[in-house]
Motif scaffolding. Structure first.
Motif, PDB file in Angstrom:
ATOM      1  N   VAL A  52       8.108  44.968 -13.982  1.00  0.00           N
ATOM      2  CA  VAL A  52       8.748  43.887 -13.224  1.00  0.00           C
ATOM      3  C   VAL A  52       8.108  42.530 -13.539  1.00  0.00           C
ATOM      4  N   ARG A  53       6.878  42.532 -14.033  1.00  0.00           N
ATOM      5  CA  ARG A  53       6.203  41.266 -14.366  1.00  0.00           C
ATOM      6  C   ARG A  53       6.851  40.571 -15.570  1.00  0.00           C
ATOM      7  N   ASP A  54       7.692  41.318 -16.315  1.00  0.00           N
ATOM      8  CA  ASP A  54       8.454  40.660 -17.385  1.00  0.00           C
ATOM      9  C   ASP A  54       9.501  39.712 -16.805  1.00  0.00           C
ATOM     10  N   TYR A  55       9.839  39.923 -15.533  1.00  0.00           N
ATOM     11  CA  TYR A  55      10.906  39.123 -14.907  1.00  0.00           C
ATOM     12  C   TYR A  55      10.373  38.163 -13.844  1.00  0.00           C
ATOM     13  N   ILE A  56       9.256  38.562 -13.191  1.00  0.00           N
ATOM     14  CA  ILE A  56       8.757  37.783 -12.056  1.00  0.00           C
ATOM     15  C   ILE A  56       7.271  37.486 -12.229  1.00  0.00           C
ATOM     16  N   ASP A  57       6.936  36.188 -12.074  1.00  0.00           N
ATOM     17  CA  ASP A  57       5.546  35.773 -12.242  1.00  0.00           C
ATOM     18  C   ASP A  57       5.051  35.158 -10.918  1.00  0.00           C
ATOM     19  N   VAL A  58       4.166  35.890 -10.242  1.00  0.00           N
ATOM     20  CA  VAL A  58       3.721  35.469  -8.901  1.00  0.00           C
ATOM     21  C   VAL A  58       2.974  34.124  -8.949  1.00  0.00           C
ATOM     22  N   ILE A  59       2.191  33.909  -9.992  1.00  0.00           N
ATOM     23  CA  ILE A  59       1.434  32.645 -10.089  1.00  0.00           C
ATOM     24  C   ILE A  59       2.408  31.461 -10.193  1.00  0.00           C
ATOM     25  N   SER A  60       3.463  31.610 -10.990  1.00  0.00           N
ATOM     26  CA  SER A  60       4.466  30.531 -11.099  1.00  0.00           C
ATOM     27  C   SER A  60       5.132  30.278  -9.746  1.00  0.00           C
ATOM     28  N   LEU A  61       5.406  31.358  -9.005  1.00  0.00           N
ATOM     29  CA  LEU A  61       6.026  31.183  -7.677  1.00  0.00           C
ATOM     30  C   LEU A  61       5.102  30.389  -6.764  1.00  0.00           C
ATOM     31  N   MET A  62       3.794  30.698  -6.829  1.00  0.00           N
ATOM     32  CA  MET A  62       2.820  29.976  -5.991  1.00  0.00           C
ATOM     33  C   MET A  62       2.832  28.491  -6.351  1.00  0.00           C
ATOM     34  N   ASN A  63       2.839  28.194  -7.640  1.00  0.00           N
ATOM     35  CA  ASN A  63       2.803  26.794  -8.082  1.00  0.00           C
ATOM     36  C   ASN A  63       4.114  26.080  -7.766  1.00  0.00           C
ATOM     37  N   GLU A  64       5.209  26.732  -8.110  1.00  0.00           N
ATOM     38  CA  GLU A  64       6.515  26.070  -7.991  1.00  0.00           C
ATOM     39  C   GLU A  64       6.894  25.802  -6.539  1.00  0.00           C
ATOM     40  N   TYR A  65       6.626  26.813  -5.672  1.00  0.00           N
ATOM     41  CA  TYR A  65       7.072  26.666  -4.274  1.00  0.00           C
ATOM     42  C   TYR A  65       5.924  26.355  -3.328  1.00  0.00           C
ATOM     43  N   LYS A  66       4.749  26.063  -3.874  1.00  0.00           N
ATOM     44  CA  LYS A  66       3.558  25.733  -3.064  1.00  0.00           C
ATOM     45  C   LYS A  66       3.298  26.827  -2.014  1.00  0.00           C
ATOM     46  N   LEU A  67       3.279  28.069  -2.483  1.00  0.00           N
ATOM     47  CA  LEU A  67       3.076  29.199  -1.581  1.00  0.00           C
ATOM     48  C   LEU A  67       1.660  29.750  -1.722  1.00  0.00           C
ATOM     49  N   GLY A  68       1.174  30.367  -0.634  1.00  0.00           N
ATOM     50  CA  GLY A  68      -0.068  31.127  -0.726  1.00  0.00           C
ATOM     51  C   GLY A  68       0.238  32.468  -1.377  1.00  0.00           C
ATOM     52  N   PRO A  69      -0.813  33.248  -1.685  1.00  0.00           N
ATOM     53  CA  PRO A  69      -0.580  34.510  -2.400  1.00  0.00           C
ATOM     54  C   PRO A  69       0.330  35.487  -1.649  1.00  0.00           C
ATOM     55  N   ASN A  70       0.174  35.575  -0.313  1.00  0.00           N
ATOM     56  CA  ASN A  70       0.994  36.549   0.415  1.00  0.00           C
ATOM     57  C   ASN A  70       2.460  36.131   0.476  1.00  0.00           C
ATOM     58  N   ALA A  71       2.682  34.838   0.740  1.00  0.00           N
ATOM     59  CA  ALA A  71       4.070  34.356   0.780  1.00  0.00           C
ATOM     60  C   ALA A  71       4.726  34.527  -0.593  1.00  0.00           C
ATOM     61  N   ALA A  72       3.954  34.294  -1.657  1.00  0.00           N
ATOM     62  CA  ALA A  72       4.508  34.452  -3.010  1.00  0.00           C
ATOM     63  C   ALA A  72       4.863  35.916  -3.276  1.00  0.00           C
ATOM     64  N   LEU A  73       4.022  36.838  -2.769  1.00  0.00           N
ATOM     65  CA  LEU A  73       4.315  38.267  -2.960  1.00  0.00           C
ATOM     66  C   LEU A  73       5.571  38.682  -2.201  1.00  0.00           C
ATOM     67  N   ILE A  74       5.743  38.103  -1.008  1.00  0.00           N
ATOM     68  CA  ILE A  74       6.950  38.410  -0.219  1.00  0.00           C
ATOM     69  C   ILE A  74       8.178  37.905  -0.974  1.00  0.00           C
ATOM     70  N   MET A  75       8.075  36.673  -1.498  1.00  0.00           N
ATOM     71  CA  MET A  75       9.192  36.121  -2.256  1.00  0.00           C
ATOM     72  C   MET A  75       9.462  36.981  -3.497  1.00  0.00           C
ATOM     73  N   ALA A  76       8.383  37.390  -4.154  1.00  0.00           N
ATOM     74  CA  ALA A  76       8.530  38.214  -5.363  1.00  0.00           C
ATOM     75  C   ALA A  76       9.227  39.528  -5.034  1.00  0.00           C
ATOM     76  N   ALA A  77       8.851  40.132  -3.897  1.00  0.00           N
ATOM     77  CA  ALA A  77       9.455  41.415  -3.515  1.00  0.00           C
ATOM     78  C   ALA A  77      10.962  41.246  -3.372  1.00  0.00           C
ATOM     79  N   ASP A  78      11.389  40.133  -2.805  1.00  0.00           N
ATOM     80  CA  ASP A  78      12.829  39.909  -2.638  1.00  0.00           C
ATOM     81  C   ASP A  78      13.497  39.567  -3.970  1.00  0.00           C
ATOM     82  N   LEU A  79      12.747  38.881  -4.845  1.00  0.00           N
ATOM     83  CA  LEU A  79      13.328  38.521  -6.143  1.00  0.00           C
ATOM     84  C   LEU A  79      13.560  39.754  -7.025  1.00  0.00           C
ATOM     85  N   ILE A  80      12.763  40.801  -6.809  1.00  0.00           N
ATOM     86  CA  ILE A  80      12.962  42.038  -7.590  1.00  0.00           C
ATOM     87  C   ILE A  80      14.408  42.508  -7.416  1.00  0.00           C
TER      88      ILE A  80
END
Ligand SMILES: Nc1nc2c(ncn2[C@@H]2O[C@H](COP(=O)(O)OP(=O)(O)OP(=O)(O)O)[C@@H](O)[C@H]2O)c(=O)[nH]1
Ligand SMILES: [Mg+2]
Length: 253
Positions: A52-80
């Motif tokens: 799934v990391r070929d499609y979703i990059d948690v670090i980019s989500l943190m940077n792009e949406y100014k999220l903390g690690p947990n919020a980025a993981l929640i967003m990533a889970a939904d993006l899957i």
């Protein structure tokens, strides 16, 4: 094709079991593929065929949406869920006999959000099962064991998919402790006696009633002790899955 999702609390041994069980299947000449669904993992003990990391990059989500690690993981889970067609197509292209799916570290990201059951539904229409891991060290006392039983029932309630229950990391306990926990899982009366002896007050009442509610619903959570370090229990785990998925036959010949 059969699809097996490996689910359990954080650190319960999902990724190492994916690694060890897939190697074990290969040794049995079974045609197996592995899928990593954990977008936040840095290192895996296996090389996933689909990641799934070929499609979703948690670090980019943190940077792009100014999220903390947990919020980025929640967003990533939904993006899957949005990438599920591509993951499904990758599985279809490989078309193995059995697919092992390693799920995100924090179980609630997968089990307790709307995206989890959607992903399970959409990833394939082939027969599916769940391996639910009870972390053995955590299950040493009846209070923790019943808490895990409750979680396991909640996971079943979410997915309504056949579940096989594993006592993971069994190499970390001596055989007496392993047998005691397996006994709790097989015999409600033995668990009830342990609750009476080891717990008191509200914990005793709640644990007893939760356990009874689960057994009264006809749910059975017989544990198979497995070690992803020593391969102990791999034969029993495989036999249980073959029974659930293939009516006792091998996945592929
Ligand atoms: N002794 C022993 N250690 C294990 C076993 N399975 C996993 N571990 C160790 O337990 C830790 C967590 O294992 P993982 O396989 O990463 O667990 P996980 O559920 O994928 O963890 P997250 O995805 O981070 O939540 C690691 O240090 C593993 O080496 C086992 O069967 N025996
Ligand atoms: Mg993991």
């Amino acid at each position: 094709m059969f699809i097996v999702f490996i689910i359990g609390t954080a650190g319960s041994g999902k990724s190492l079991l994916t690694a060890t069980y897939s190697e074990w299947l290969k040794m049995q000449k079974q045609d197996v593929a592995t899928v990593n669904l954990d977008p936040g993992v840095l290192e895996l003990p296996y090389s996933p065929d689909i990641d799934v990391r070929d499609y979703i990059d948690v670090i980019s989500l943190m940077n792009e949406y100014k999220l903390g690690p947990n919020a980025a993981l929640i967003m990533a889970a939904d993006l899957i869920a949005e990438e599920i067609d591509k993951l499904a197509a990758e599985i279809e292209a490989i078309n193995p006999g059995i697919v092992l799916v390693d799920t995100p570290g924090q179980m609630e990201l997968f089990a307790f959000r709307a995206s989890g059951p959607y992903i399970v539904n959409e990833i394939s229409k082939e027969p599916k099962a769940i391996i639910y891991l009870f972390d053995s060290v955590f299950c040493m006392n009846p209070l923790n064991y019943v808490s895990n039983l409750f979680l396991s029932a909640a996971v079943y309630n979410r997915f309504l998919t056949p579940q096989v229950h594993v006592l993971s990391k069994c190499d970390l306990l001596d055989s007496e402790d392993v047998n005691r926990i397996v006994d709790w899982s097989a015999k409600p009366k033995v668990l009830e006696d342990a609750i009476e002896q080891k717990l008191s007050g509200t914990k005793r009442i709640l644990s007893r009633e939760i356990m009874k509610a689960i057994y009264n619903l006809g749910m059975r959570f017989l544990l198979i002790p497995v070690s992803a370090r020593t391969n102990e229990g791999m034969i029993n785990l495989n036999a249980a899955l073959e029974r659930v998925l293939a009516g006792g036959d091998k996945y592929t010949y």
